[in-house]
Design an enzyme around this catalytic site. Structure first.
Site, mmCIF file in Angstrom:
data_model
loop_
_atom_site.group_PDB
_atom_site.id
_atom_site.type_symbol
_atom_site.label_atom_id
_atom_site.label_comp_id
_atom_site.label_asym_id
_atom_site.label_seq_id
_atom_site.Cartn_x
_atom_site.Cartn_y
_atom_site.Cartn_z
ATOM 1 C CB SER A 158 -0.864 0.021 1.260
ATOM 2 O OG SER A 158 -1.511 -1.208 1.418
ATOM 3 C CG PHE A 191 -1.894 -9.744 2.359
ATOM 4 C CD1 PHE A 191 -2.534 -10.927 2.037
ATOM 5 C CD2 PHE A 191 -0.677 -9.797 3.014
ATOM 6 C CE1 PHE A 191 -1.981 -12.157 2.394
ATOM 7 C CE2 PHE A 191 -0.121 -11.015 3.373
ATOM 8 C CZ PHE A 191 -0.769 -12.196 3.065
ATOM 9 C CB CYS A 192 -3.570 -3.877 0.552
ATOM 10 S SG CYS A 192 -4.327 -2.328 0.085
ATOM 11 N N PRO A 193 -1.950 -3.575 -2.565
ATOM 12 C CG PRO A 193 -1.172 -2.710 -4.611
ATOM 13 C CD PRO A 193 -0.804 -2.839 -3.169
#
Ligand SMILES: Cc1cc2nc3c(=O)[nH]c(=O)nc-3n(C[C@H](O)[C@H](O)[C@H](O)COP(=O)(O)OP(=O)(O)OC[C@H]3O[C@@H](n4cnc5c(N)ncnc54)[C@H](O)[C@@H]3O)c2cc1C
Lengths: 378, 77
Positions: A294, B14-16
């Site tokens: 992220s 897991f993210c993105p």
């Protein structure tokens, strides 16, 4: 003398430089180490406030402090636009022609929303990822006359939870401003409402309760600002009255001008050492990397701990062996004065946490405490 | 599996997540390029081909070794 240059004085650059200045104070005072931060602007901006500005719950001054005040006194600050990095000469060439030599370079130039990469989006859409965009959206909401609010999410983008938070907040805004019958349509690029499975499950439930519609596999390809429609890569066309887009992001142009990145200006970075691949004296952190994690302030924060530890260790004669484990932590505003959070790393998937009022209060406090974090204290 | 491919190492993401990393690659690369996504998530072997079909590209390889899924996708448009 060892010269450490930080390119970018946002979240990552400020944290690394402040941690270095504290831990290397004796060496700096003896003239053995010099730390320089290069930043485009003399003002440090706390970006999460843009979300609140869109709803007139914050104004630009709330999000700003002088960059000089954020940085430790031992740090040299150069305010100006960096033109390129010259890896052969080991220096940063500034827009005014000045050269800033380095022994170690830390790149923390961040990312930028790039609405121009989607035809029609600049004319047809609103974005709240910049101060200017957030204020334009605030004004558009003040003049809103009803209809469908369409939220779209481009790939890649920073702050993975802001689209969900915005969606909940705009529903709340519509309901309290006489637009209960207006529709909110949230869309997402993949086959569920969020890439994080616990967030997707939670959003599915809460969107249902709060009358928010959704569509998945939705990647905007073009916007027709006359007809007020968007068309997706997957072939859907949807109309809107107010389009709020989180545009696809790009790395900064200096990365391209310096030949350091890929087609999106992201820098190939080792996922554990945070060294730019193929180098041993250039570290990269925050949004600027090509890592599959992220793009968030918290990511930059955890990475800053690794980069500064390794630089201090190397200056003291070590090898710089601390590894980044992929850790990310995000608060998520859930509305109704409650918030939750997610935490994960390369090895551990996120686990769902029920929203509570305590976490909401902590998030509000964190917005104020950010400045201690940037100062490398928290 | 095609021999010339741009690797997207999305292991542990897991993210993105692997599919969003692929969409990013598809957006930024030229038509004709083959991208090879590495994923440690079993779901990728299914959800990547599903999106690729919807978006009009082509899966040209899909293999698993040591719990790592390697899926090759050719950008067609
Ligand atoms: C609306 C919104 C809400 C957000 N909410 C959250 C949240 O709740 N939690 C969270 O963790 N994250 C959040 N984020 C994301 C977070 O702000 C970013 O991920 C973070 O700032 C990245 O840090 P960075 O150091 O990589 O880049 P930045 O903080 O963006 O800093 C980059 C710096 O580099 C400078 N720079 C770039 N190019 C040049 C150049 N050529 N010359 C000189 N200087 C240059 C820029 O001026 C800037 O100061 C949010 C972002 C937005 C937009």
């Amino acid at each position: 003398m060892t010269r450490i240059v930080l390119l970018g004085g946002g979240v990552g650059g400020s944290m690394v430089s402040n941690q270095l200045a504290r831990q290397l104070k004796p060496e700096i005072l003896r003239g053995e180490v010099e730390i320089t931060v290069i930043n485009e602007s003399d003002t440090h901006v706390y970006q999460p406030y843009f979300l609140y500005m869109a709803f007139d719950q914050a104004v630009p001054a709330d999000a700003k402090r002088p960059e000089r005040a954020v940085l430790n006194n031992q740090i040299k600050l150069v305010v100006g636009h960096a033109e390129r990095v010259d890896r052969e000469a080991k220096d940063v060439v500034m827009g005014d022609g000045a050269h800033i030599p380095y022994d170690y370079l830390v790149i923390a130039t961040g990312s930028r929303p790039a609405p121009e990469t989607v035809p029609g989006l600049v004319e047809g859409g609103h974005i709240f990822y910049t101060e200017e965009g957030a204020l334009k959206l605030r004004d558009a909401l003040a003049e809103f006359t009803g209809g469908r609010v369409l939220v779209t999410v481009g790939v890649p983008h920073k702050c993975p939870v802001a689209p969900v938070e915005f969606t909940l907040m705009v529903r709340d805004w519509l309901d309290t401003h006489g637009f209960e019958s207006s529709e909110v349509l949230y869309t997402y690029p993949i086959g569920r409402l969020h890439s994080l499975e616990p967030v997707a499950a939670w959003a599915t439930e809460i969107f249902d309760q709060r009358r928010i519609d959704s569509r998945t596999f939705f990647n905007v390809e073009t916007v027709d600002s006359e007809k007020k429609t968007v068309t997706t890569l997957e072939g859907d066309t949807v109309s809107y009255d107010l389009l709020v887009a989180i545009p696809p992001h790009l790395g900064q142009d200096i990365v391209k001008r310096s030949g350091l990145g890929d087609a999106g200006n992201w820098i190939a970075t080792d996922r554990h050492s945070l060294l730019m691949q193929g180098t041993d004296n250039i570290y990269v952190l925050g949004d600027a990397t090509n890592l599959p994690i992220s793009k968030a302030g918290s990511t930059a924060h955890f990475q800053a701990d690794v980069v500064s530890s390794n630089l201090v260790n190397r200056i003291h004669g070590g090898l710089g062996s601390v590894r980044y484990d992929g850790k990310v932590f995000c608060f998520i505003e859930a509305g109704n004065d409650e918030a939750t959070y997610v935490k994960f790393d390369y090895q551990h998937p996120p686990k769902p946490q029920p929203p509570t009022e305590m976490i909401h209060l902590y998030k509000l406090a964190f917005n104020k405490m950010y400045w201690l974090s940037a100062a490398g204290i928290l | 599996m095609a021999t010339e491919a741009k690797i997207i190492d999305a292991r542990g993401s897991f993210c993105p997540g692997p599919l969003m990393e692929l969409i990013k690659g598809i957006r930024q690369e030229a038509v004709g390029v083959v991208l090879e996504v590495w994923s440690s998530d079993r779901g990728s072997a299914k959800d990547i081909p599903e999106w690729v079909a919807r978006a009009g590209h082509e899966v040209v390889g899909n293999v698993e070794a040591d719990n790592i899924f390697k899926i090759q996708v050719k950008k067609l448009r």
